[in-house]
Motif scaffolding. Structure first.
Motif, PDB file in Angstrom:
ATOM      1  N   LEU A  80       0.829  -1.201   0.000  1.00  0.00           N
ATOM      2  CA  LEU A  80       0.000   0.000   0.000  1.00  0.00           C
ATOM      3  C   LEU A  80       0.866   1.254   0.000  1.00  0.00           C
ATOM      4  O   LEU A  80       0.587   2.218  -0.714  1.00  0.00           O
ATOM      5  CB  LEU A  80      -0.928   0.019   1.214  1.00  0.00           C
ATOM      6  CG  LEU A  80      -2.159  -0.862   1.143  1.00  0.00           C
ATOM      7  CD1 LEU A  80      -2.894  -0.849   2.477  1.00  0.00           C
ATOM      8  CD2 LEU A  80      -3.088  -0.407   0.037  1.00  0.00           C
ATOM      9  N   MET A  81       1.930   1.224   0.787  1.00  0.00           N
ATOM     10  CA  MET A  81       2.828   2.378   0.835  1.00  0.00           C
ATOM     11  C   MET A  81       3.499   2.598  -0.515  1.00  0.00           C
ATOM     12  O   MET A  81       3.636   3.742  -0.965  1.00  0.00           O
ATOM     13  CB  MET A  81       3.884   2.183   1.922  1.00  0.00           C
ATOM     14  CG  MET A  81       4.807   3.372   2.077  1.00  0.00           C
ATOM     15  SD  MET A  81       3.952   4.920   2.433  1.00  0.00           S
ATOM     16  CE  MET A  81       3.760   4.778   4.169  1.00  0.00           C
ATOM     17  N   ASP A  82       3.896   1.526  -1.166  1.00  0.00           N
ATOM     18  CA  ASP A  82       4.500   1.641  -2.497  1.00  0.00           C
ATOM     19  C   ASP A  82       3.513   2.252  -3.497  1.00  0.00           C
ATOM     20  O   ASP A  82       3.890   3.122  -4.302  1.00  0.00           O
ATOM     21  CB  ASP A  82       4.972   0.278  -3.011  1.00  0.00           C
ATOM     22  CG  ASP A  82       6.171  -0.254  -2.250  1.00  0.00           C
ATOM     23  OD1 ASP A  82       6.838   0.528  -1.535  1.00  0.00           O
ATOM     24  OD2 ASP A  82       6.441  -1.469  -2.371  1.00  0.00           O
ATOM     25  N   CYS A  83       2.258   1.814  -3.443  1.00  0.00           N
ATOM     26  CA  CYS A  83       1.227   2.376  -4.330  1.00  0.00           C
ATOM     27  C   CYS A  83       1.005   3.854  -4.039  1.00  0.00           C
ATOM     28  O   CYS A  83       0.882   4.671  -4.956  1.00  0.00           O
ATOM     29  CB  CYS A  83      -0.087   1.617  -4.167  1.00  0.00           C
ATOM     30  SG  CYS A  83      -0.080  -0.033  -4.864  1.00  0.00           S
ATOM     31  N   TYR A  84       0.959   4.196  -2.765  1.00  0.00           N
ATOM     32  CA  TYR A  84       0.773   5.589  -2.369  1.00  0.00           C
ATOM     33  C   TYR A  84       1.919   6.456  -2.894  1.00  0.00           C
ATOM     34  O   TYR A  84       1.688   7.508  -3.495  1.00  0.00           O
ATOM     35  CB  TYR A  84       0.679   5.704  -0.845  1.00  0.00           C
ATOM     36  CG  TYR A  84       0.609   7.119  -0.362  1.00  0.00           C
ATOM     37  CD1 TYR A  84      -0.576   7.842  -0.429  1.00  0.00           C
ATOM     38  CD2 TYR A  84       1.730   7.750   0.163  1.00  0.00           C
ATOM     39  CE1 TYR A  84      -0.641   9.156  -0.006  1.00  0.00           C
ATOM     40  CE2 TYR A  84       1.675   9.064   0.596  1.00  0.00           C
ATOM     41  CZ  TYR A  84       0.493   9.756   0.519  1.00  0.00           C
ATOM     42  OH  TYR A  84       0.435  11.056   0.939  1.00  0.00           O
ATOM     43  N   CYS A  85       3.135   6.001  -2.689  1.00  0.00           N
ATOM     44  CA  CYS A  85       4.303   6.765  -3.144  1.00  0.00           C
ATOM     45  C   CYS A  85       4.311   6.920  -4.661  1.00  0.00           C
ATOM     46  O   CYS A  85       4.608   8.005  -5.182  1.00  0.00           O
ATOM     47  CB  CYS A  85       5.593   6.097  -2.672  1.00  0.00           C
ATOM     48  SG  CYS A  85       5.837   6.216  -0.887  1.00  0.00           S
ATOM     49  N   LYS A  86       3.995   5.871  -5.373  1.00  0.00           N
ATOM     50  CA  LYS A  86       3.971   5.941  -6.835  1.00  0.00           C
ATOM     51  C   LYS A  86       2.874   6.900  -7.304  1.00  0.00           C
ATOM     52  O   LYS A  86       3.087   7.688  -8.239  1.00  0.00           O
ATOM     53  CB  LYS A  86       3.754   4.551  -7.434  1.00  0.00           C
ATOM     54  CG  LYS A  86       3.848   4.504  -8.931  1.00  0.00           C
ATOM     55  CD  LYS A  86       5.151   5.055  -9.478  1.00  0.00           C
ATOM     56  CE  LYS A  86       6.298   4.121  -9.216  1.00  0.00           C
ATOM     57  NZ  LYS A  86       7.562   4.585  -9.836  1.00  0.00           N
ATOM     58  N   ALA A  87       1.724   6.869  -6.667  1.00  0.00           N
ATOM     59  CA  ALA A  87       0.641   7.788  -7.032  1.00  0.00           C
ATOM     60  C   ALA A  87       1.082   9.230  -6.829  1.00  0.00           C
ATOM     61  O   ALA A  87       0.825  10.097  -7.676  1.00  0.00           O
ATOM     62  CB  ALA A  87      -0.614   7.482  -6.209  1.00  0.00           C
ATOM     63  N   ARG A  88       1.763   9.516  -5.727  1.00  0.00           N
ATOM     64  CA  ARG A  88       2.243  10.869  -5.472  1.00  0.00           C
ATOM     65  C   ARG A  88       3.300  11.286  -6.494  1.00  0.00           C
ATOM     66  O   ARG A  88       3.348  12.436  -6.920  1.00  0.00           O
ATOM     67  CB  ARG A  88       2.792  11.000  -4.048  1.00  0.00           C
ATOM     68  CG  ARG A  88       1.773  10.696  -2.954  1.00  0.00           C
ATOM     69  CD  ARG A  88       0.458  11.400  -3.112  1.00  0.00           C
ATOM     70  NE  ARG A  88       0.574  12.813  -2.828  1.00  0.00           N
ATOM     71  CZ  ARG A  88      -0.439  13.649  -2.732  1.00  0.00           C
ATOM     72  NH1 ARG A  88      -1.673  13.210  -2.891  1.00  0.00           N
ATOM     73  NH2 ARG A  88      -0.243  14.911  -2.481  1.00  0.00           N
ATOM     74  N   GLU A  89       4.147  10.360  -6.896  1.00  0.00           N
ATOM     75  CA  GLU A  89       5.145  10.657  -7.934  1.00  0.00           C
ATOM     76  C   GLU A  89       4.456  11.041  -9.244  1.00  0.00           C
ATOM     77  O   GLU A  89       4.876  11.981  -9.925  1.00  0.00           O
ATOM     78  CB  GLU A  89       6.049   9.447  -8.180  1.00  0.00           C
ATOM     79  CG  GLU A  89       7.059   9.174  -7.110  1.00  0.00           C
ATOM     80  CD  GLU A  89       7.850   7.905  -7.392  1.00  0.00           C
ATOM     81  OE1 GLU A  89       8.054   7.570  -8.573  1.00  0.00           O
ATOM     82  OE2 GLU A  89       8.255   7.248  -6.420  1.00  0.00           O
ATOM     83  N   VAL A  90       3.420  10.286  -9.601  1.00  0.00           N
ATOM     84  CA  VAL A  90       2.682  10.556 -10.839  1.00  0.00           C
ATOM     85  C   VAL A  90       2.021  11.935 -10.759  1.00  0.00           C
ATOM     86  O   VAL A  90       2.063  12.711 -11.721  1.00  0.00           O
ATOM     87  CB  VAL A  90       1.642   9.446 -11.105  1.00  0.00           C
ATOM     88  CG1 VAL A  90       0.674   9.841 -12.204  1.00  0.00           C
ATOM     89  CG2 VAL A  90       2.345   8.146 -11.447  1.00  0.00           C
ATOM     90  N   ILE A  91       1.433  12.251  -9.618  1.00  0.00           N
ATOM     91  CA  ILE A  91       0.805  13.560  -9.435  1.00  0.00           C
ATOM     92  C   ILE A  91       1.838  14.670  -9.639  1.00  0.00           C
ATOM     93  O   ILE A  91       1.592  15.631 -10.369  1.00  0.00           O
ATOM     94  CB  ILE A  91       0.160  13.661  -8.037  1.00  0.00           C
ATOM     95  CG1 ILE A  91      -1.043  12.726  -7.946  1.00  0.00           C
ATOM     96  CG2 ILE A  91      -0.244  15.104  -7.732  1.00  0.00           C
ATOM     97  CD1 ILE A  91      -1.536  12.496  -6.531  1.00  0.00           C
ATOM     98  N   ASN A  92       2.990  14.525  -9.009  1.00  0.00           N
ATOM     99  CA  ASN A  92       4.039  15.542  -9.139  1.00  0.00           C
ATOM    100  C   ASN A  92       4.509  15.678 -10.582  1.00  0.00           C
ATOM    101  O   ASN A  92       4.719  16.791 -11.076  1.00  0.00           O
ATOM    102  CB  ASN A  92       5.231  15.219  -8.229  1.00  0.00           C
ATOM    103  CG  ASN A  92       4.903  15.451  -6.776  1.00  0.00           C
ATOM    104  OD1 ASN A  92       4.065  16.272  -6.436  1.00  0.00           O
ATOM    105  ND2 ASN A  92       5.566  14.725  -5.909  1.00  0.00           N
ATOM    106  N   PHE A  93       4.666  14.562 -11.265  1.00  0.00           N
ATOM    107  CA  PHE A  93       5.108  14.590 -12.657  1.00  0.00           C
ATOM    108  C   PHE A  93       4.126  15.376 -13.517  1.00  0.00           C
ATOM    109  O   PHE A  93       4.512  16.269 -14.272  1.00  0.00           O
ATOM    110  CB  PHE A  93       5.273  13.163 -13.195  1.00  0.00           C
ATOM    111  CG  PHE A  93       5.556  13.116 -14.666  1.00  0.00           C
ATOM    112  CD1 PHE A  93       6.829  13.359 -15.149  1.00  0.00           C
ATOM    113  CD2 PHE A  93       4.540  12.835 -15.571  1.00  0.00           C
ATOM    114  CE1 PHE A  93       7.089  13.332 -16.516  1.00  0.00           C
ATOM    115  CE2 PHE A  93       4.795  12.800 -16.930  1.00  0.00           C
ATOM    116  CZ  PHE A  93       6.072  13.047 -17.409  1.00  0.00           C
TER     117      PHE A  93
END
Length: 56
Positions: free
Chosen positions: A6-19
């Motif tokens: 879940l933490m990995d998914c959360y971090c990846k989602a935030r990376e995508v948002i920032n991108f």
């Protein structure tokens, strides 16, 4: 699902948002393209917030 998954998914989602937010600021986009990106960003924020709440 493991907490780490879940933490990995959360971090990846935030990376995508920032991108996409950076792309939105730096690019010359049409109004339709901006709207599409904003819709995608909004959906991803909603998704990441749900994951964050699941981790609490």
């Amino acid at each position: 699902m493991q907490v780490q998954d879940l933490m990995d998914c959360y971090c990846k989602a935030r990376e995508v948002i920032n991108f996409y937010c950076r792309y939105l600021e730096d690019s010359e986009l049409t109004d339709d393209e901006k709207e599409t990106l904003l819709d995608f960003i909004t959906s991803t924020v909603t998704f990441s917030n749900k994951i964050r709440r699941a981790l609490e």
